[in-house]
Each structure stands twice: as C-alpha cells, then as structure tokens.
Write a protein that holds these residues in place. Structure first.
Motif, PDB file in Angstrom:
ATOM      1  N   LYS A   1      -1.917   7.661  -4.710  1.00 28.75           N
ATOM      2  CA  LYS A   1      -2.629   6.796  -5.636  1.00 28.75           C
ATOM      3  C   LYS A   1      -2.059   6.863  -7.053  1.00 28.75           C
ATOM      4  N   CYS A   2      -2.172   5.736  -7.740  1.00 29.88           N
ATOM      5  CA  CYS A   2      -1.776   5.661  -9.140  1.00 29.88           C
ATOM      6  C   CYS A   2      -2.899   6.221 -10.006  1.00 29.88           C
TER       7      CYS A   2
ATOM      8  N   ARG B   1       1.206  -1.541 -10.323  1.00 29.78           N
ATOM      9  CA  ARG B   1      -0.228  -1.260 -10.410  1.00 29.78           C
ATOM     10  C   ARG B   1      -0.989  -2.425 -11.041  1.00 29.78           C
TER      11      ARG B   1
ATOM     12  N   ARG C   1       0.819  -1.220   0.000  1.00 24.88           N
ATOM     13  CA  ARG C   1       0.000   0.000   0.000  1.00 24.88           C
ATOM     14  C   ARG C   1       0.852   1.268   0.000  1.00 24.88           C
TER      15      ARG C   1
ATOM     16  N   GLN D   1      -3.942  -1.957  -6.872  1.00 30.90           N
ATOM     17  CA  GLN D   1      -4.436  -0.849  -6.059  1.00 30.90           C
ATOM     18  C   GLN D   1      -5.831  -1.133  -5.515  1.00 30.90           C
TER      19      GLN D   1
END
Length: 245
Positions: free
Chosen positions: A18-19, A149, A14, A47
């Motif tokens: 964020k991607c 990802r 984690r 994710q």
C-alpha cells in the motif's frame, strides 16, 4: 473493449504494497487550487478508486451541481464533468491520457514529477452551449510502491476559443513540450481513420463499424492496423492494442 476501460485497468493497477501518502495533504492542495485559481479541481485516488471534486464559481458557469464541497464519488471518473465534454474531445482525452501514462511509466521515478498534461477541450455550459475549457492533469506516484496513487485534474474556462482542441504534454521544469506531432494524432491519422477510431472508442465491433461507414470489414481491419502503426502503440501497450481488436 472501450478505450476508457483499458485506461482504467492501467490507472487502477493493484499491488499488495500500500501507498502511505497522506491523502489529506493532497485534498488540501486540491482545495487551494480551486480557491486560488477559480478552477474545478478533481483529485482521484487510484488506490481507493475514489474521487474528490472541489468546485469554485466556475462550476456555476458550466452548469454543474453545487452539492457538498468536496463531493466524494466512488470512481476515478468524474461522470458529471465527463458527460459535458464534447464526445470527440472526450475520446481524444482518454487516448491522450493513456499515452501520457505510458510515457511516465517508461521514465525513472524522479523524472515523472516534471511532466503534466495541458489541453483545451469543449464543454457544455449552463446554457447547453459548448465553451473552451483549459484542462491540466498531474500524476502523483507513490514512493512506497512506485505505483500511480493520485491524479489531479484542473478545469478552467479558457480565455480564447481559437483553433481546434490542443492536447500536449509538457515538461514544466524545463519549459519544453513533448514533440507535438508524436502526440497529436489528429495530424497523423486520415479522416477515415479518425472515424474508425471514434467508433472503436464507443465500443463498436468491426462488423458494426463496417455497416455504419458502408465499407467492408477488411477495410475496417486495415484502418485499425494503420492506426496502431501510425500512433506507434503496438509494442508500447498491449492494452491499447486490445481496444482495437
């Protein structure tokens, strides 16, 4: 702890950042692979901890349920496919993917896209007989946070059934194979060490393995240490080490 749980911990690492990669783009690519190559394509989103399975006619040959296309599942593990893989090949697949992950983690971001996994595994077909299947896997890293990802896995029924399962990592840009002897642990572990490794991957404790193989617990411990040293994983990944203790 089982090897797959250790691998899950790595893959689902984690991060607060964020991607921003657009998953719809990669869904379209997965669909294209399934349609053009007659493959089963599995796109796993690390994710969101989800997978999207795109099935072609090859799914019928392997006795896989049709369902929606894609089928969305709340896991990065496509259990319907995994349970069809021969138990020995499934364990090897997990270990090989963990080593692939660690190989890429040690590289610069711009180098990672050149590498993929190519392997040949045994899977049960619609007649409950094992058939050879070619498996390819690609990792897509986020330029936003540097984390893994997506993983794209492709399953094609293989053209031949020769030899034993083959697990390799290749550089597709240079057309080179990462030194096979360093990756194919089947060639560097003894038959007894392979037995111990199999039971470890199935979650057995040392005491249980000793009883199953009719050897002492000290002998089991020695085999575990030998496995770590031969695979050269003792210092490269604490998670893999933990799976043997």
């Amino acid at each position: 702890m089982e090897i797959r749980e250790q691998l899950s911990g790595k893959l689902l690492g984690r991060t607060s950042q964020k991607c921003l990669l657009d998953i719809e783009v990669y869904k379209q690519r997965s669909l294209m692979y399934s349609q053009m190559e007659g493959t089963i394509a599995v796109l796993s989103d690390m994710q969101a901890n989800k997978s999207y399975i795109y099935k072609s006619e090859a799914a019928d040959e392997l006795g896989l349920c049709e369902g929606e296309n894609p089928t969305e599942i709340d896991s990065i593990w496509e259990e319907e496919i995994m349970k069809k893989i021969h138990p020995d090949d499934r364990l090897k697949k997990y270990i090989h993917e963990l080593r692939f992950f660690n190989l890429l983690e040690a590289m610069r971001m711009e180098e990672r896209k050149a590498y993929s996994v190519v392997s040949k595994i045994r899977m049960k077909d619609k007649n409950e007989e094992y058939r050879w299947v070619k498996h390819r896997m690609f990792y897509i890293y986020s330029p936003c946070n540097g984390k893994l990802r997506f993983a794209l896995c492709l399953y094609n029924i293989a053209l031949s059934s020769s030899a034993a399962p083959d697990f390799t990592i290749i550089n597709t840009i240079k057309g080179e194979m990462v030194v096979k002897d360093k990756l194919d642990y089947k060639n560097i572990l003894s038959p007894r060490e392979l037995e111990v490794l199999k039971f470890v991957g199935e979650g057995y404790a040392s005491k249980e393995i000793a009883a199953l193989l009719s050897i002492s617990i000290n002998t089991v411990s020695r085999h575990r240490q030998n496995i770590l040293e031969k695979l050269k994983v003792k210092n490269s990944t604490q998670a893999f080490k933990d799976s043997f203790y």
